[in-house]
Design a protein around this motif. Structure first.
Motif, short mmCIF file in Angstrom:
data_model
loop_
_atom_site.label_atom_id
_atom_site.label_comp_id
_atom_site.label_asym_id
_atom_site.label_seq_id
_atom_site.Cartn_x
_atom_site.Cartn_y
_atom_site.Cartn_z
N ILE A 81 43.66 25.88 37.36
CA ILE A 81 43.52 26.37 38.74
C ILE A 81 42.78 27.69 38.70
O ILE A 81 43.22 28.66 38.08
CB ILE A 81 44.88 26.51 39.44
CG1 ILE A 81 45.58 25.14 39.47
CG2 ILE A 81 44.71 27.07 40.85
CD1 ILE A 81 46.99 25.18 39.98
N LYS A 82 41.61 27.71 39.34
CA LYS A 82 40.73 28.86 39.29
C LYS A 82 41.31 30.06 40.03
O LYS A 82 42.08 29.89 40.97
CB LYS A 82 39.37 28.50 39.90
CG LYS A 82 38.67 27.38 39.16
CD LYS A 82 37.42 26.96 39.89
CE LYS A 82 36.80 25.76 39.18
NZ LYS A 82 35.77 25.14 40.00
N PRO A 83 40.93 31.27 39.63
CA PRO A 83 41.44 32.48 40.30
C PRO A 83 41.22 32.47 41.81
O PRO A 83 42.08 32.94 42.56
CB PRO A 83 40.66 33.61 39.64
CG PRO A 83 40.33 33.10 38.28
CD PRO A 83 40.09 31.61 38.47
N GLU A 84 40.11 31.91 42.28
CA GLU A 84 39.86 31.89 43.72
C GLU A 84 40.79 30.93 44.47
O GLU A 84 40.87 30.97 45.70
CB GLU A 84 38.40 31.57 44.04
CG GLU A 84 37.91 30.25 43.50
CD GLU A 84 37.27 30.33 42.12
OE1 GLU A 84 36.50 29.41 41.79
OE2 GLU A 84 37.52 31.28 41.36
N ASP A 85 41.52 30.09 43.73
CA ASP A 85 42.49 29.18 44.34
C ASP A 85 43.93 29.64 44.11
O ASP A 85 44.88 28.91 44.37
CB ASP A 85 42.30 27.76 43.80
CG ASP A 85 41.00 27.14 44.27
OD1 ASP A 85 40.62 27.39 45.43
OD2 ASP A 85 40.37 26.40 43.48
N GLN A 86 44.09 30.88 43.60
CA GLN A 86 45.40 31.48 43.38
C GLN A 86 45.58 32.58 44.43
O GLN A 86 44.78 33.51 44.50
CB GLN A 86 45.49 32.08 41.98
CG GLN A 86 45.28 31.06 40.88
CD GLN A 86 45.20 31.69 39.50
OE1 GLN A 86 45.69 32.79 39.27
NE2 GLN A 86 44.58 30.99 38.57
N HIS A 87 46.63 32.46 45.25
CA HIS A 87 46.78 33.36 46.39
C HIS A 87 48.17 34.01 46.42
O HIS A 87 49.18 33.32 46.30
CB HIS A 87 46.57 32.59 47.69
CG HIS A 87 45.27 31.86 47.73
ND1 HIS A 87 44.10 32.45 48.12
CD2 HIS A 87 44.96 30.58 47.37
CE1 HIS A 87 43.12 31.57 48.03
NE2 HIS A 87 43.61 30.44 47.57
N VAL A 88 48.17 35.32 46.62
CA VAL A 88 49.40 36.06 46.89
C VAL A 88 49.22 36.66 48.27
O VAL A 88 48.24 37.34 48.54
CB VAL A 88 49.66 37.17 45.84
CG1 VAL A 88 50.86 38.02 46.24
CG2 VAL A 88 49.87 36.56 44.46
N VAL A 89 50.16 36.34 49.15
CA VAL A 89 50.10 36.85 50.52
C VAL A 89 51.40 37.59 50.82
O VAL A 89 52.42 37.37 50.18
CB VAL A 89 49.86 35.72 51.55
CG1 VAL A 89 48.50 35.07 51.33
CG2 VAL A 89 50.95 34.69 51.50
N VAL A 90 51.33 38.47 51.81
CA VAL A 90 52.50 39.24 52.20
C VAL A 90 52.94 38.77 53.58
O VAL A 90 52.13 38.66 54.50
CB VAL A 90 52.18 40.75 52.23
CG1 VAL A 90 53.38 41.55 52.71
CG2 VAL A 90 51.75 41.23 50.85
#
Length: 151
Positions: A81-90
């Protein structure tokens, strides 16, 4: 409308169970030729403390964000899973996962569920919240045990 999934969102809590949730989503993505995104939601520190602490929590929130991104990469990167498809949201997990899914045309959300009953179920869980508000299919993967002592 096709029955094939095109974009799968895997929602994880960064515990050891996150690997189980992702491993359940991977063959579904492979069978469908679907893109996988992975998401972790951090609750804002202001929510946890209700503004009772008279200090700036932004540097602590930034540290939590950095740590979450590192843990998420540890889980996602070995599976391609590429970095652009890894998400951290608040934000609040269930609403942020639903928002992300809607904004990114996700057609399947995969989330872990501890299968709680009684008061734990009434108080809600992320998987229950996601299920009731999502506009796409949701797969709740049974993880962990309520009486786990090895955590």
């Amino acid at each position: 409308m096709s029955n094939a999934y095109q974009h799968i969102l895997v929602a994880v809590d960064l515990t050891k169970d996150s690997h189980l949730v992702l491993k359940r989503a991977l063959p579904i993505a492979e069978r469908n030729g679907a893109r996988i995104s992975i998401i972790h939601t951090l609750e804002p520190l202001g929510f946890a403390y209700g503004g009772d602490i008279p200090m700036d929590l932004s540097s602590i929130q930034d540290q939590l964000d950095t740590h979450a991104r590192e843990r998420l990469a540890d889980i996602a990167t070995p599976h391609g899973i590429k970095p652009e498809d890894q998400h951290v949201v608040v934000g609040m997990p269930d609403s942020e996962i639903q928002r992300f899914a809607k904004d990114r045309a996700v057609d399947l959300i995969v989330v872990g569920s501890h299968g709680r009953h009684g008061f734990a179920l009434l108080l809600g869980s992320t998987s229950t919240g996601v299920l009731h508000g999502a506009e796409c299919d949701v797969l709740a993967v049974r993880v962990g045990h309520i009486d786990d002592t090895d955590e």
